[in-house]
Design a protein around this motif. Structure first.
Motif, mmCIF file in Angstrom:
data_model
loop_
_atom_site.group_PDB
_atom_site.id
_atom_site.type_symbol
_atom_site.label_atom_id
_atom_site.label_comp_id
_atom_site.label_asym_id
_atom_site.label_seq_id
_atom_site.Cartn_x
_atom_site.Cartn_y
_atom_site.Cartn_z
ATOM 1 N N TRP A 194 0.815 -1.232 0.000
ATOM 2 C CA TRP A 194 0.000 0.000 0.000
ATOM 3 C C TRP A 194 0.842 1.273 0.000
ATOM 4 O O TRP A 194 0.317 2.345 0.300
ATOM 5 C CB TRP A 194 -1.030 -0.065 1.142
ATOM 6 N N HIS A 195 2.112 1.166 -0.368
ATOM 7 C CA HIS A 195 2.972 2.362 -0.550
ATOM 8 C C HIS A 195 4.243 1.913 -1.262
ATOM 9 O O HIS A 195 5.109 1.283 -0.667
ATOM 10 C CB HIS A 195 3.329 2.981 0.807
ATOM 11 N N LEU A 196 4.339 2.251 -2.544
ATOM 12 C CA LEU A 196 5.472 1.751 -3.342
ATOM 13 C C LEU A 196 5.962 2.820 -4.310
ATOM 14 O O LEU A 196 5.160 3.498 -4.960
ATOM 15 C CB LEU A 196 5.011 0.514 -4.139
ATOM 16 N N HIS A 197 7.293 2.911 -4.440
ATOM 17 C CA HIS A 197 7.916 3.790 -5.447
ATOM 18 C C HIS A 197 8.442 2.919 -6.585
ATOM 19 O O HIS A 197 9.331 2.093 -6.368
ATOM 20 C CB HIS A 197 9.074 4.580 -4.837
ATOM 21 N N LEU A 198 7.894 3.127 -7.773
ATOM 22 C CA LEU A 198 8.353 2.355 -8.941
ATOM 23 C C LEU A 198 9.227 3.178 -9.881
ATOM 24 O O LEU A 198 9.842 2.621 -10.782
ATOM 25 C CB LEU A 198 7.154 1.816 -9.734
ATOM 26 N N ARG A 199 9.223 4.518 -9.700
ATOM 27 C CA ARG A 199 9.981 5.417 -10.597
ATOM 28 C C ARG A 199 9.496 5.275 -12.042
ATOM 29 O O ARG A 199 8.360 4.915 -12.295
ATOM 30 C CB ARG A 199 11.499 5.181 -10.489
ATOM 31 N N ASP A 200 10.425 5.456 -12.983
ATOM 32 C CA ASP A 200 10.031 5.521 -14.401
ATOM 33 C C ASP A 200 11.198 4.986 -15.237
ATOM 34 O O ASP A 200 12.293 4.755 -14.714
ATOM 35 C CB ASP A 200 9.727 6.993 -14.761
ATOM 36 N N GLU A 228 1.048 7.489 6.245
ATOM 37 C CA GLU A 228 1.993 6.615 5.558
ATOM 38 C C GLU A 228 3.260 6.407 6.390
ATOM 39 O O GLU A 228 3.718 7.319 7.068
ATOM 40 C CB GLU A 228 2.384 7.263 4.226
ATOM 41 N N HIS A 229 3.817 5.217 6.290
ATOM 42 C CA HIS A 229 5.104 4.845 6.915
ATOM 43 C C HIS A 229 5.320 5.474 8.286
ATOM 44 O O HIS A 229 6.255 6.232 8.491
ATOM 45 C CB HIS A 229 6.284 5.142 5.983
ATOM 46 N N ILE A 230 4.421 5.131 9.240
ATOM 47 C CA ILE A 230 4.606 5.687 10.589
ATOM 48 C C ILE A 230 5.863 5.087 11.231
ATOM 49 O O ILE A 230 6.235 3.938 10.963
ATOM 50 C CB ILE A 230 3.383 5.484 11.500
ATOM 51 N N TYR A 237 19.314 4.551 5.421
ATOM 52 C CA TYR A 237 18.765 5.904 5.557
ATOM 53 C C TYR A 237 17.522 6.039 4.680
ATOM 54 O O TYR A 237 17.564 5.830 3.463
ATOM 55 C CB TYR A 237 19.804 6.963 5.160
ATOM 56 N N CYS A 238 16.426 6.383 5.312
ATOM 57 C CA CYS A 238 15.176 6.617 4.585
ATOM 58 C C CYS A 238 14.433 7.715 5.323
ATOM 59 O O CYS A 238 14.829 8.126 6.411
ATOM 60 C CB CYS A 238 14.328 5.345 4.555
ATOM 61 N N LEU A 239 13.361 8.189 4.754
ATOM 62 C CA LEU A 239 12.495 9.163 5.422
ATOM 63 C C LEU A 239 11.079 8.613 5.506
ATOM 64 O O LEU A 239 10.613 8.022 4.528
ATOM 65 C CB LEU A 239 12.501 10.488 4.649
ATOM 66 N N THR A 251 5.354 -0.937 1.916
ATOM 67 C CA THR A 251 6.812 -1.146 2.049
ATOM 68 C C THR A 251 7.595 0.154 1.976
ATOM 69 O O THR A 251 8.664 0.267 2.540
ATOM 70 C CB THR A 251 7.360 -2.080 0.946
ATOM 71 N N ASP A 252 7.076 1.145 1.212
ATOM 72 C CA ASP A 252 7.862 2.340 0.891
ATOM 73 C C ASP A 252 9.173 1.939 0.231
ATOM 74 O O ASP A 252 10.182 2.634 0.368
ATOM 75 C CB ASP A 252 8.114 3.198 2.141
ATOM 76 N N SER A 253 9.169 0.800 -0.456
ATOM 77 C CA SER A 253 10.375 0.401 -1.206
ATOM 78 C C SER A 253 10.692 1.537 -2.177
ATOM 79 O O SER A 253 9.863 1.918 -2.996
ATOM 80 C CB SER A 253 10.076 -0.909 -1.953
ATOM 81 N N CYS A 287 20.715 9.981 -0.963
ATOM 82 C CA CYS A 287 19.252 9.969 -1.091
ATOM 83 C C CYS A 287 18.626 9.097 -0.006
ATOM 84 O O CYS A 287 19.217 8.112 0.444
ATOM 85 C CB CYS A 287 18.850 9.374 -2.440
ATOM 86 N N ALA A 288 17.395 9.424 0.345
ATOM 87 C CA ALA A 288 16.625 8.657 1.333
ATOM 88 C C ALA A 288 15.844 7.554 0.635
ATOM 89 O O ALA A 288 15.190 7.806 -0.376
ATOM 90 C CB ALA A 288 15.660 9.592 2.060
ATOM 91 N N GLY A 289 15.881 6.352 1.190
ATOM 92 C CA GLY A 289 15.048 5.271 0.659
ATOM 93 C C GLY A 289 15.708 3.925 0.858
ATOM 94 O O GLY A 289 16.907 3.785 0.634
HETATM 95 C C1 NCD Z 1 11.072 8.096 -0.817
HETATM 96 C C2 NCD Z 1 11.646 8.262 -2.245
HETATM 97 O O1 NCD Z 1 12.853 8.018 -2.403
HETATM 98 O O2 NCD Z 1 10.898 8.584 -3.138
HETATM 99 N N1 NCD Z 1 12.150 8.004 0.115
HETATM 100 C C3 NCD Z 1 12.103 7.472 1.356
HETATM 101 O O3 NCD Z 1 13.090 7.560 2.087
HETATM 102 N N2 NCD Z 1 11.050 6.859 1.796
HETATM 103 C C4 NCD Z 1 10.132 9.207 -0.531
HETATM 104 C C5 NCD Z 1 9.282 9.001 0.688
HETATM 105 O O4 NCD Z 1 8.372 8.159 0.705
HETATM 106 O O5 NCD Z 1 9.493 9.709 1.688
#
Ligand code: NCD
Ligand code: ZN
Length: 346
Positions: A12-18, A173-175, A217-219, A246-248, A262-264
């Motif tokens: 329920w929370h994913l970064h796939l980019r492009d 999101e991501h508490i 390191y992530c946010l 996951t906030d992957s 970068c954070a993630g």
């Molecule tokens: C995310 C990203 O890289 O897009 N980074 C992260 O550390 N979680 C953005 C976010 O969800 O904060």
């Protein structure tokens, strides 16, 4: 040998980019997850229904033959977002949520919201039609310590907003804090919270003790141990308010291992073995289905997946690649720092 069966999970929370990154990381999610809420923080961001339709098309086109995956799209809230466009997006069925990034809070958030008053008409429309708001719940005030930003967001932004618009459906999101857990637990049916894989495993010592670990390191940044324990308790509690996001968040290694990294954390590849490990440690394997497969669809008012996933605990540890190769460079897979004996077998 221990086996557990769950409905196929969702993220329920994913970064796939492009582009090249999307092509490389999409199979890592599609292998295990049926659906995911797709974050809109591209450059430029996914702001309108037209943007979301185009991005959805690019994700579907990047999916390898024979893999099934349903991307649930989100819109990136800006101070120029049109409530009528958001309403059309919801009606289209393609867009399942709107994402609030306080401007400057995280990766690609500079186009986010500075003044919540400016987006009130959009939020009122969302409350009226029941479209969820996903929040990156951190204030960006430079005076506020980075470890306090989530708790201050709850007190100064989220709680007043929800008092003003009690019908607004919100996903925190991501508490990362016990304050986040407590607020979500008491919030009633219009509130839920996602929890990431890595925040169930890391505290801030893992990032900083013995040398800085950029891949941890992530946010929002991982907090002290008592907060990690509160997140574990919440995730394994069986409460329908908490589910997996996951906030992957893939970044190439050269941008993680950098003077301004970068954070993630990239957890798409091994989240399900890691979650089975965590729930096993907490003696809560019977609650993994709730967290990964049932509570998310219930909040988003979607059916539970009919397909199943089977996980098996074996004496040999589960293996995964250290890195995923992309045309843009390698992406390091999250390394929990301990052996994991849970294997996804189907
Ligand atoms: C995310 C990203 O890289 O897009 N980074 C992260 O550390 N979680 C953005 C976010 O969800 O904060
Ligand atoms: Zn994210």
């Amino acid at each position: 040998m221990l086996t557990i069966t769950l409905p196929r999970p969702d993220d329920w929370h994913l970064h796939l980019r492009d582009g090249a990154m999307l092509r490389a990381v999409l199979p890592e999610s599609a292998r295990h997850f049926a659906r995911a809420i797709i974050m809109p923080n591209l450059v430029p961001p996914v702001v309108t229904l037209t943007d979301a339709v185009a991005y959805h098309g690019r994700i579907k086109a990047a999916l390898p033959e024979g893999m099934a995956f349903d991307p649930l799209m989100t819109l990136y809230l800006t101070e120029a977002t049109d409530p009528a466009d958001v309403a059309r997006a919801a009606t289209s069925g393609l867009v399942k949520a709107v994402k609030l990034y306080p401007a400057g809070a995280t990766t690609n958030s500079h186009g986010g919201v500075r003044d919540l008053a400016k987006v009130l008409p959009v939020l009122e429309k969302m409350a009226e039609i029941g479209l969820p708001l996903c929040t990156h719940g951190e204030v960006t005030d430079p005076e506020v310590d980075i470890f306090d930003r989530e708790a201050v967001f709850i007190d100064t932004v989220l709680a007043p907003l929800r008092r003003r618009l009690p019908d607004l459906r919100v996903v925190m999101e991501h508490i990362t804090t016990e304050e986040g857990v407590a607020y979500a637990a008491e919030g009633g049916d219009n509130l839920a919270a996602t929890i990431t894989t890595h925040h169930l495993i890391l505290n801030r010592n893992h990032i900083l003790v013995g040398g800085i670990k950029p891949h941890y390191y992530c946010l929002p940044v991982a907090k002290r141990e008592k907060h990690r324990l509160a997140l574990r308790k919440a995730a394994t509690s069986g409460s329908p308010r908490f589910f997996l996001g996951t906030d992957s968040a893939p970044h190439i290694d050269s941008l993680k291992e950098h003077a301004c990294g970068c954070a993630g954390c990239f957890t798409a590849t091994n989240t399900m073995p890691l979650l089975a490990h965590v729930f096993d440690e907490e003696d809560a394997l019977d609650r993994l289905a709730g967290f990964a497969s049932l509570n998310g669809p219930a909040f988003y008012r979607l059916p539970v997946n009919a397909a199943r996933m089977v996980l098996e605990k074996r004496s040999d540890p589960c293996t995964w690649p250290d890195k995923i190769d992309t045309e843009a460079g390698p992406v390091t897979v999250f390394n929990p720092g301990f052996p994991v004996h849970w294997h996804v077998v189907s």
